[in-house]
Design an enzyme around this catalytic site. Structure first.
Site, mmCIF file in Angstrom:
data_model
loop_
_atom_site.group_PDB
_atom_site.id
_atom_site.type_symbol
_atom_site.label_atom_id
_atom_site.label_comp_id
_atom_site.label_asym_id
_atom_site.label_seq_id
_atom_site.Cartn_x
_atom_site.Cartn_y
_atom_site.Cartn_z
ATOM 1 N N THR A 99 -6.018 27.201 -19.263
ATOM 2 C CA THR A 99 -4.610 27.018 -19.615
ATOM 3 C C THR A 99 -4.358 25.520 -19.613
ATOM 4 O OG1 THR A 99 -3.919 29.133 -18.711
ATOM 5 C CG2 THR A 99 -2.222 27.441 -18.927
ATOM 6 N N LYS A 174 0.633 31.241 -23.994
ATOM 7 C CA LYS A 174 0.449 31.284 -22.539
ATOM 8 C C LYS A 174 1.658 30.672 -21.837
ATOM 9 C CE LYS A 174 -1.599 31.881 -18.563
ATOM 10 N NZ LYS A 174 -2.908 31.462 -18.056
#
Lengths: 290, 290
Positions: A99, A174
């Protein structure tokens, strides 16, 4: 699918370790590189090849998967000394599953393209359990053809795999995920704090409110852990702060105000400053007990 | 169960109307009183007896159910001129199903007890659809015996019925429910706003993030309405502001800080001031479009 293809796997932490294991078991050749060799020992003894630099890992790989800690780590393994982009084969695929920032995903995509390398950003959600059980949600950004070629790898690691759009879209998706979680966790903790303060039995309260409009993954899965005093990390406070920081910076760059997210960052930073950075995100509740 | 018992039903708005209808169909005698007689016409033509004051409605009733608008309305029907407590039979049961203050629930309980009347607070969640389909969640506060006697009535209106504790506990539990919803809705709207701003397809994003840790009732049920431009009320902004105001006042009285709830109230008041008080709670998203 030719499972004798070679995958370079960079970063074998809690998530990466399980994910690389699935690829090994599916028959891929796996080259591993990670900062702390011990974290790859189980993979090496299962047949993965240890490499002492990213350069060495990617040299003969058709696919390179990275899942490291912070954007600066991504930057380093892709652009640093002995890095991926200088050493990956032309025509190969690089997939960052960390991420990280959408802008870095775009930068990698552009730099890779110049060298004839295909790049995807593909962060995941589902935590350590999802990684272990190959049930991760995978949010992909990049070109459709590259996505299609890499799909068999994703399918070894996850269940819900969606190409969201161009490079950076996986990371943006995300962020949407983390934004929704951030404020929800505040509500879950405040609801429990109110239940306790008002003398209710929080277990009975949960039994009732999880059946209706107040329900959420956090309420039904994490609130019971809070009540049991279990603050072990499914997902670390320190990583959540990183993710929310990326989301807030991106939002600010788009001129978008997200007061709930800002509040969540403030509260989680307060929590981290009190020594809880290695607890699970449900430890937010401790703010009402400290 | 003797279904020829008489129930006084005070307040036949969207919720009360459906609920009284279930009791009528179950065979109870139903006396109705509500501020605007037209709102009871369907019940009257189905056999309910119209009463022009709460006093008249409760005179021969074993049970009295109230579900009105605001705490001041509850105060008035219970303690006002021609009110319930002065006129209900000794040994009868009064049940306030309005979402109201825990302190008022305790006050009614105490005043009722003095007159030999049993009192329960029993706010609901599940909205107009839950009321229509007799699938309400009912959160009850009061004495166990009274709860047991009233349970057959509750079972005509709801599915998930829990006695949470002493008088006021039903209202406190409803506050826990609203607190969890309040901040969650901020996160849902911020997530959608981020998705749109960053150029993602919000439908695809929802498809992905509703499968994991970000999921919630609001994300899976209300976010699609937002994307469809449907801001019709399942639950009114103005009523949500009332509920959150009660929760915040109670929290302050307990010395409890709820920054997420405070933020939610501020945002919903901003929304109401922009003319959205009669929209559904999902209209919070409009703050990013105004």
């Amino acid at each position: 699918m030719n499972n004798r293809e070679t995958v370079a796997f960079v970063g074998t932490g809690v998530m990466g370790n399980s994910m690389a294991g699935h690829l090994l078991r599916a028959g891929y050749h796996v080259n591993v590189y990670t900062r702390t060799k011990e974290k790859a020992e189980n993979l090496i003894s299962s047949g993965a090849k240890w490499c002492s630099t990213p350069a060495e890992a990617v040299a003969d790989a058709k696919y390179t998967i990275t899942i490291v800690g912070y954007p600066k780590d991504v930057e380093e393994v892709y652009f640093g000394k002995d890095g991926i982009l200088e050493n990956a084969k032309q025509g190969s695929f690089v997939i960052d599953m960390t991420t990280s920032t959408p802008s870095l995903a775009k930068k990698i995509y552009a730099a890779a393209k110049e060298k004839g390398i295909y790049s995807l950003d593909a962060p995941v959600s589902g935590g350590d359990v999802g990684a272990k059980e190959a049930r991760l949600t995978i949010m992909v950004g990049g070109d459709k053809d590259a996505y299609k070629t890499c799909l068999p790898l994703f399918e070894r690691m996850g269940k819900n795999i969606v190409l969201q759009g161009e490079a950076g879209s996986g990371q943006h998706t995300k962020m949407c995920n983390q934004i929704a979680i951030a404020t929800n966790m505040i509500g879950v903790c405040e609801s429990l704090a109110y239940a306790k303060s008002s003398g209710l039995d929080p277990v009975k309260v949960l039994e009732t409110i999880t059946t209706g409009a107040a329900n959420s993954f956090s309420l039904s899965k994490l609130a019971p852990r809070i009540l049991a005093g279990d603050f072990e990390p499914g997902f670390y406070v320190k990583h959540f702060i990183k993710d929310m920081g990326i989301a807030l910076a991106e939002a600010e760059a788009m001129g978008l105000k997200l007061p709930g997210l800002s509040l969540a960052i403030d509260m989680y930073e307060e929590l981290a400053n009190k020594g809880e950075e290695n607890s699970g995100t449900q430890a937010l509740y401790k703010l009402w007990e400290m």
